[in-house]
Design an enzyme around this catalytic site. Structure first.
Site, PDB file in Angstrom:
ATOM      1  N   HIS A 260       0.840  -1.196   0.000  1.00  0.00           N
ATOM      2  CA  HIS A 260       0.000   0.000   0.000  1.00  0.00           C
ATOM      3  C   HIS A 260       0.880   1.252   0.000  1.00  0.00           C
ATOM      4  O   HIS A 260       1.925   1.291   0.658  1.00  0.00           O
ATOM      5  CB  HIS A 260      -0.906  -0.004   1.233  1.00  0.00           C
ATOM      6  CG  HIS A 260      -1.965   1.049   1.222  1.00  0.00           C
ATOM      7  ND1 HIS A 260      -1.827   2.249   1.886  1.00  0.00           N
ATOM      8  CD2 HIS A 260      -3.180   1.084   0.619  1.00  0.00           C
ATOM      9  CE1 HIS A 260      -2.912   2.978   1.707  1.00  0.00           C
ATOM     10  NE2 HIS A 260      -3.749   2.299   0.942  1.00  0.00           N
ATOM     11  N   SER A 463      -7.702 -14.778   0.833  1.00  0.00           N
ATOM     12  CA  SER A 463      -8.177 -13.502   0.314  1.00  0.00           C
ATOM     13  C   SER A 463      -9.638 -13.595  -0.103  1.00  0.00           C
ATOM     14  O   SER A 463     -10.136 -14.663  -0.462  1.00  0.00           O
ATOM     15  CB  SER A 463      -7.330 -13.070  -0.884  1.00  0.00           C
ATOM     16  OG  SER A 463      -7.788 -11.846  -1.412  1.00  0.00           O
TER      17      SER A 463
END
Length: 552
Positions: A260, A463
């Site tokens: 990120h 995920s």
């Protein structure tokens, strides 16, 4: 001063009035029985909201057979705040970190089916001209719509946007009506959460309870931890990396290229040396490359950011393997610092059966997670947690507060702590577990449906982020608010994403493929080409073969 009222405003005001109290047959409404009941209740009593305080142990949507879809005879609209000529933002592949997504959505309507777009008149109500603020004596705003009409239309826009929200990791299914009463208070948790200041309108008792919950979830011993409720996951990362730098001023920060963007933002803010490590095709850090880079700099302390779910592919770095690398290279404990960017999945991972453990029983130093993502909250928020001894390095006494300065922000939103506490109490461990199971299973359903439709699609094991080839129609991307990176897009399956909505989404994907064709890989090592890799496991529909032109 203008005296002529905009004709679009007249039509928009009429439309807004219908929105505030429509007839039961209005196509503007979500068509489930539950939604119709709520609207009827609101119309019968304009002075109060008839709240339903059922104790939901999970934020899963209503049963699928309660959903209906309202359809347009015209081509689906983009809504007024999405320009048809918005240029794509694609990061420079040479730069570290992922592109910055931003979206704000309201929760109401998130699970009630798919809501119609705004009409032309309603879009006019939210135009810059209509929402402008008069700023001089000659402009009294007499020809502008009143605030109630504007807000009624805005509410409908948010319902629409929430009902077709697929691309960003926000749980839009929540009910905080019981907390509305507290919005009239200026709740400020300024200063340290564990040291009360002179300001009495705070929610520290709730904030400390939230921190205690996550400390127990991530296996921290009593009296060994410190933490606080942040404004978002980015603030948690900024705090975690700050502590790492204070513990190791000459350390080098290592993180993957698919990290990120906030991690590399922290490195810039704090003027740290940082290394962007290549990634494996499914998004995990390249462990061999990491080991080689650390070996080159053994004379300096090691600061590692471990991703517990990357932004685009939802990949989880293998913490145990990273720890083995440090041991193999003979890096002593006092010479390394590990921060975990938990983002979305760190809150989900403890509830996934047989998942690897990420906890403070292992030699990690801090973790940051978003609160509004998995739990659901009307304002962005998060949790930062670290070992107590680290925070002493940034602590400063502030007489003005009668407290200590240990956080990134001074004034802190006390409402966020209250909302997180409420969500955790209402859901409990069993409710969070049900939400997580729903997300994981529904993500597999979406992956299978897209694959069956003949499109390239992948899903990491740990995920709920489904990665697919980017649709060729930008209108579809904007309508479903897909997050894109070059030639791929993704859907983050949250509790508000249902099989009903998935079926409609896949139907539109197939129509898009038949009309516009399929995305070709931008280059031989593009994100779309990496979806072909066998490292994902299983099989996938191959991307369209690209014509490779060599650059001499």
């Amino acid at each position: 001063m203008r005296s002529v009222i905009n004709p679009a405003y007249r039509a928009a005001r009429s439309a807004a009035a219908r929105t505030r109290c429509p007839s039961s047959s209005s196509s503007l409404l979500p068509t489930s029985a539950a939604a119709a009941s709520r609207v009827a209740s609101n119309c019968n009593n304009n002075n109060s909201v008839q709240a339903d305080f059922r104790r939901f142990k999970s934020s899963l949507p209503l049963p699928e057979d309660d959903h209906e879809i309202t359809t347009d005879s015209e081509e689906p609209r983009l809504d007024n705040n999405t320009s048809s000529d918005v240029s794509d933002f694609t990061s420079d592949p040479l730069k570290a970190g992922t592109p910055s997504p931003w979206a704000v959505f309201d929760a109401w309507g998130a699970g009630e089916g798919i809501i119609d777009p705004l009409s032309d008149e309603e879009e006019a109500m939210l135009s810059p001209e209509m929402v402008r603020i008069p700023a001089d004596d000659e402009d009294d705003g007499a020809n502008l719509p009143n605030e109630s009409d504007i807000l009624a239309t805005y509410d409908k826009l948010l319902k629409r946007k929430s009902s077709v929200h697929f691309g960003y990791p926000y749980n839009l299914m929540y009910n905080h009506e019981e907390l509305y009463e507290f919005m009239k208070y200026s709740i400020n948790n300024l200063g340290d959460p564990f040291i009360t200041s002179n300001y009495g309108v705070h929610s520290r008792q709730f904030e400390c309870s939230v921190i205690d919950f996550f400390a127990k979830l991530w296996k921290m011993d009593a009296d060994s931890y410190w933490g606080y409720v942040t404004t978002c996951g980015t603030e948690g990362n900024l705090h975690g990396i700050l502590l790492a730098r204070e513990c190791h001023p000459d350390g080098v920060l290592y993180s993957s290229r698919e990290t990120h963007y906030s991690i590399f933002k922290a490195a810039r803010y704090y003027r740290m040396d940082a290394k962007a490590i290549p990634t494996l095709p499914m998004g995990e850090i390249d462990y061999d490359a990491l080991a080689a880079e650390i070996a080159k700099n053994k004379d300096r302390p090691v600061i590692i950011n471990v991703n517990i779910g990357t932004t685009v592919k939802g990949a989880v770095d293998n913490l145990d393997r990273i720890l083995r690398i440090l041991k193999t290279l003979d890096i002593p404990r006092e010479r390394y610092h590990i921060h975990c960017d938990g983002a979305l999945f760190a809150m989900m991972m403890p509830f996934v059966d047989w998942a690897p453990e990420v906890s403070f029983r292992k030699p990690i130093d801090s973790i940051a997670v978003s609160g509004h993502k998995m739990l659901g909250c009307p304002m962005p928020c998060g949790i930062a947690l670290t070992r107590k001894e680290h925070v002493k390095k940034v602590e400063q006494r502030i007489d003005y507060l009668n407290s200590v300065d240990t956080t990134i922000m001074g004034s802190r939103n006390g409402q966020a702590a209250l909302y997180l506490w409420y969500s955790l109490r209402k859901k409990g461990l069993a409710g969070i577990k049900r939400d997580v199971v729903h997300c994981m299973e529904t993500a597999q359903y979406l992956r299978d449906k897209i694959t069956e439709a003949g499109l390239t699609c992948r899903l990491n094991d740990l995920s709920s982020t489904v990665v697919l080839e980017r649709p060729m129609d930008d209108k579809l991307i904007k309508r479903w608010q897909l997050a894109c990176e070059e030639d791929i897009a993704h859907v983050v399956v949250m509790p508000n994403v249902t099989k009903f909505k998935i079926d409609k989404f896949v139907e539109e994907l197939v129509e898009c493929k038949n009309t516009h064709g399929r995305m070709q890989p931008k280059r031989e090592d593009s994100p779309l080409k990496k979806l072909e890799s066998s490292s994902w496991g299983g099989s996938a529909v191959a991307p369209v073969a690209a014509t490779f032109v060599e650059d001499y």
